[in-house]
Motif scaffolding. Sequence first.
Motif, PDB file in Angstrom:
ATOM      1  N   PRO A 113       0.803  -1.227   0.000  1.00  0.00           N
ATOM      2  CA  PRO A 113       0.000   0.000   0.000  1.00  0.00           C
ATOM      3  C   PRO A 113       0.833   1.273   0.000  1.00  0.00           C
ATOM      4  O   PRO A 113       0.364   2.307  -0.490  1.00  0.00           O
ATOM      5  CB  PRO A 113      -0.822  -0.129   1.294  1.00  0.00           C
ATOM      6  CG  PRO A 113      -0.889  -1.603   1.563  1.00  0.00           C
ATOM      7  CD  PRO A 113       0.418  -2.144   1.092  1.00  0.00           C
ATOM      8  N   VAL A 114       2.074   1.204   0.511  1.00  0.00           N
ATOM      9  CA  VAL A 114       2.906   2.409   0.561  1.00  0.00           C
ATOM     10  C   VAL A 114       3.246   2.917  -0.838  1.00  0.00           C
ATOM     11  O   VAL A 114       3.625   4.085  -1.006  1.00  0.00           O
ATOM     12  CB  VAL A 114       4.212   2.159   1.348  1.00  0.00           C
ATOM     13  CG1 VAL A 114       3.915   1.883   2.807  1.00  0.00           C
ATOM     14  CG2 VAL A 114       5.024   1.028   0.726  1.00  0.00           C
ATOM     15  N   ARG A 130       7.135   2.763  -9.531  1.00  0.00           N
ATOM     16  CA  ARG A 130       6.684   3.210  -8.214  1.00  0.00           C
ATOM     17  C   ARG A 130       7.724   2.906  -7.141  1.00  0.00           C
ATOM     18  O   ARG A 130       7.891   3.678  -6.189  1.00  0.00           O
ATOM     19  CB  ARG A 130       5.335   2.582  -7.865  1.00  0.00           C
ATOM     20  CG  ARG A 130       4.182   3.114  -8.714  1.00  0.00           C
ATOM     21  CD  ARG A 130       2.824   2.745  -8.156  1.00  0.00           C
ATOM     22  NE  ARG A 130       2.468   1.363  -8.383  1.00  0.00           N
ATOM     23  CZ  ARG A 130       1.877   0.907  -9.495  1.00  0.00           C
ATOM     24  NH1 ARG A 130       1.623   1.739 -10.497  1.00  0.00           N
ATOM     25  NH2 ARG A 130       1.543  -0.365  -9.611  1.00  0.00           N
ATOM     26  N   ILE A 131       8.423   1.781  -7.268  1.00  0.00           N
ATOM     27  CA  ILE A 131       9.494   1.457  -6.317  1.00  0.00           C
ATOM     28  C   ILE A 131      10.536   2.570  -6.307  1.00  0.00           C
ATOM     29  O   ILE A 131      10.959   3.048  -5.244  1.00  0.00           O
ATOM     30  CB  ILE A 131      10.158   0.115  -6.679  1.00  0.00           C
ATOM     31  CG1 ILE A 131       9.190  -1.040  -6.447  1.00  0.00           C
ATOM     32  CG2 ILE A 131      11.436  -0.095  -5.854  1.00  0.00           C
ATOM     33  CD1 ILE A 131       9.698  -2.369  -7.005  1.00  0.00           C
ATOM     34  N   LEU A 132      10.984   2.995  -7.500  1.00  0.00           N
ATOM     35  CA  LEU A 132      12.002   4.028  -7.575  1.00  0.00           C
ATOM     36  C   LEU A 132      11.499   5.350  -6.996  1.00  0.00           C
ATOM     37  O   LEU A 132      12.226   6.026  -6.251  1.00  0.00           O
ATOM     38  CB  LEU A 132      12.459   4.223  -9.019  1.00  0.00           C
ATOM     39  CG  LEU A 132      13.554   5.274  -9.224  1.00  0.00           C
ATOM     40  CD1 LEU A 132      14.788   4.957  -8.400  1.00  0.00           C
ATOM     41  CD2 LEU A 132      13.915   5.396 -10.701  1.00  0.00           C
ATOM     42  N   ILE A 135      11.601   5.173  -3.268  1.00  0.00           N
ATOM     43  CA  ILE A 135      12.971   5.324  -2.781  1.00  0.00           C
ATOM     44  C   ILE A 135      13.396   6.791  -2.795  1.00  0.00           C
ATOM     45  O   ILE A 135      13.933   7.313  -1.806  1.00  0.00           O
ATOM     46  CB  ILE A 135      13.935   4.477  -3.633  1.00  0.00           C
ATOM     47  CG1 ILE A 135      13.710   2.984  -3.373  1.00  0.00           C
ATOM     48  CG2 ILE A 135      15.392   4.852  -3.339  1.00  0.00           C
ATOM     49  CD1 ILE A 135      14.461   2.066  -4.331  1.00  0.00           C
ATOM     50  N   ILE A 136      13.139   7.476  -3.909  1.00  0.00           N
ATOM     51  CA  ILE A 136      13.539   8.878  -4.034  1.00  0.00           C
ATOM     52  C   ILE A 136      12.850   9.731  -2.981  1.00  0.00           C
ATOM     53  O   ILE A 136      13.463  10.629  -2.370  1.00  0.00           O
ATOM     54  CB  ILE A 136      13.226   9.405  -5.447  1.00  0.00           C
ATOM     55  CG1 ILE A 136      14.085   8.693  -6.490  1.00  0.00           C
ATOM     56  CG2 ILE A 136      13.438  10.918  -5.522  1.00  0.00           C
ATOM     57  CD1 ILE A 136      15.570   8.917  -6.339  1.00  0.00           C
ATOM     58  N   ASP A 137      11.587   9.484  -2.732  1.00  0.00           N
ATOM     59  CA  ASP A 137      10.841  10.237  -1.731  1.00  0.00           C
ATOM     60  C   ASP A 137      11.498  10.112  -0.359  1.00  0.00           C
ATOM     61  O   ASP A 137      11.678  11.100   0.364  1.00  0.00           O
ATOM     62  CB  ASP A 137       9.400   9.721  -1.679  1.00  0.00           C
ATOM     63  CG  ASP A 137       8.401  10.835  -1.478  1.00  0.00           C
ATOM     64  OD1 ASP A 137       8.797  12.012  -1.473  1.00  0.00           O
ATOM     65  OD2 ASP A 137       7.197  10.529  -1.318  1.00  0.00           O
ATOM     66  N   HIS A 138      11.876   8.901   0.003  1.00  0.00           N
ATOM     67  CA  HIS A 138      12.501   8.682   1.308  1.00  0.00           C
ATOM     68  C   HIS A 138      13.915   9.241   1.347  1.00  0.00           C
ATOM     69  O   HIS A 138      14.346   9.779   2.381  1.00  0.00           O
ATOM     70  CB  HIS A 138      12.481   7.198   1.652  1.00  0.00           C
ATOM     71  CG  HIS A 138      11.138   6.733   2.132  1.00  0.00           C
ATOM     72  ND1 HIS A 138      10.811   6.642   3.462  1.00  0.00           N
ATOM     73  CD2 HIS A 138      10.020   6.373   1.457  1.00  0.00           C
ATOM     74  CE1 HIS A 138       9.570   6.226   3.591  1.00  0.00           C
ATOM     75  NE2 HIS A 138       9.070   6.059   2.383  1.00  0.00           N
ATOM     76  N   ARG A 164      13.352  -4.059   3.232  1.00  0.00           N
ATOM     77  CA  ARG A 164      12.645  -4.885   4.210  1.00  0.00           C
ATOM     78  C   ARG A 164      11.133  -4.629   4.138  1.00  0.00           C
ATOM     79  O   ARG A 164      10.329  -5.549   4.255  1.00  0.00           O
ATOM     80  CB  ARG A 164      13.169  -4.599   5.614  1.00  0.00           C
ATOM     81  CG  ARG A 164      12.634  -5.542   6.673  1.00  0.00           C
ATOM     82  CD  ARG A 164      13.299  -5.309   8.024  1.00  0.00           C
ATOM     83  NE  ARG A 164      12.796  -6.278   8.978  1.00  0.00           N
ATOM     84  CZ  ARG A 164      13.290  -7.498   9.147  1.00  0.00           C
ATOM     85  NH1 ARG A 164      14.306  -7.895   8.405  1.00  0.00           N
ATOM     86  NH2 ARG A 164      12.773  -8.314  10.049  1.00  0.00           N
ATOM     87  N   THR A 165      10.756  -3.393   3.916  1.00  0.00           N
ATOM     88  CA  THR A 165       9.330  -3.045   3.806  1.00  0.00           C
ATOM     89  C   THR A 165       8.713  -3.625   2.531  1.00  0.00           C
ATOM     90  O   THR A 165       7.646  -4.244   2.569  1.00  0.00           O
ATOM     91  CB  THR A 165       9.159  -1.521   3.809  1.00  0.00           C
ATOM     92  OG1 THR A 165       9.599  -0.998   5.065  1.00  0.00           O
ATOM     93  CG2 THR A 165       7.692  -1.129   3.593  1.00  0.00           C
ATOM     94  N   LEU A 166       9.396  -3.453   1.402  1.00  0.00           N
ATOM     95  CA  LEU A 166       8.813  -3.825   0.117  1.00  0.00           C
ATOM     96  C   LEU A 166       8.912  -5.324  -0.184  1.00  0.00           C
ATOM     97  O   LEU A 166       8.155  -5.832  -1.015  1.00  0.00           O
ATOM     98  CB  LEU A 166       9.486  -3.042  -1.003  1.00  0.00           C
ATOM     99  CG  LEU A 166       9.301  -1.523  -0.979  1.00  0.00           C
ATOM    100  CD1 LEU A 166      10.004  -0.888  -2.171  1.00  0.00           C
ATOM    101  CD2 LEU A 166       7.821  -1.147  -0.974  1.00  0.00           C
ATOM    102  N   ALA A 167       9.819  -6.024   0.468  1.00  0.00           N
ATOM    103  CA  ALA A 167      10.006  -7.451   0.169  1.00  0.00           C
ATOM    104  C   ALA A 167       8.926  -8.333   0.786  1.00  0.00           C
ATOM    105  O   ALA A 167       8.788  -9.496   0.389  1.00  0.00           O
ATOM    106  CB  ALA A 167      11.378  -7.909   0.669  1.00  0.00           C
TER     107      ALA A 167
END
Length: 257
Positions: A113-114, A130-132, A135-138, A164-167
């Motif tokens: 959901p993140v 969306r993954i990238l 990452i950029i946002d964080h 760890r969150t996305l896996a």
Amino acid sequence: MCELFGISANRKVKLNKLLKHFFEHSSEHPNGWGMAFLDDYNISIEKEPVRARDSLYLKNRLTGRLESGRMMAHIRRATVGDICFDNTHPFTARDESGRTWVLVHNGTIFNAPVLSPYQYKQHGDTDSERILLYIIDHVNRVFLRELNSFDVNERVRLLEQIIRTLAQGNKLNILLYDGDYFYVHKNEAGTLFKSERPGSVMFSTHPLSDEGWEELPQNQLLVYKDGELIHTGTQHEFTYVQNEEDMKMLYLGYAGL
């Protein structure tokens, strides 16, 4: 799904034979191909939303001399997102410090959901893009908070948390480059291999020769600089195992049913 290739080295390596072998796998991955050349702090992206073996442009590129010390390649078999240029890997994004990041992904995000808010910010409609963006946002949040203290150690710690969150419940095989360092992760058995020689390391979804390849350690972030392993992350427990229910839901979503 997709296949990945990458190299991190302290010198330029001739890649024609390896890339030709890699792109031959496009018979089973017909929905796009891409390459990112990352040498000398320049980033050059070449990609098309067509099968690699059908690309006249790629055929011509492979007949010339292709050398690089830092590069990624990708062939796509679409699971999420239409077949178009904006959904073709590699993906790039620039953070607030001016650093450009490059990502290729083999896998599918079934439950994260993140990532949902990024569907309104991305150019295409893949989970990989969306993954990238996530990452950029964080990275931006930490950079703006820490400013000059946001060094590679901070980036590694942040990426360990993100992975760890996305896996969890998802297949997350990625190659990621931040302008200096090469990050590698896989969490499904038998889906990413490495070949190491003095001053260089190559990665591929499948071995590209009969000798010299070994499976990448699982569920760990590995970080390389010019072919040298500089960080081995803490191993997490989120191994991805393909199951029929996930694939059924994916098919229904892709078919719009």
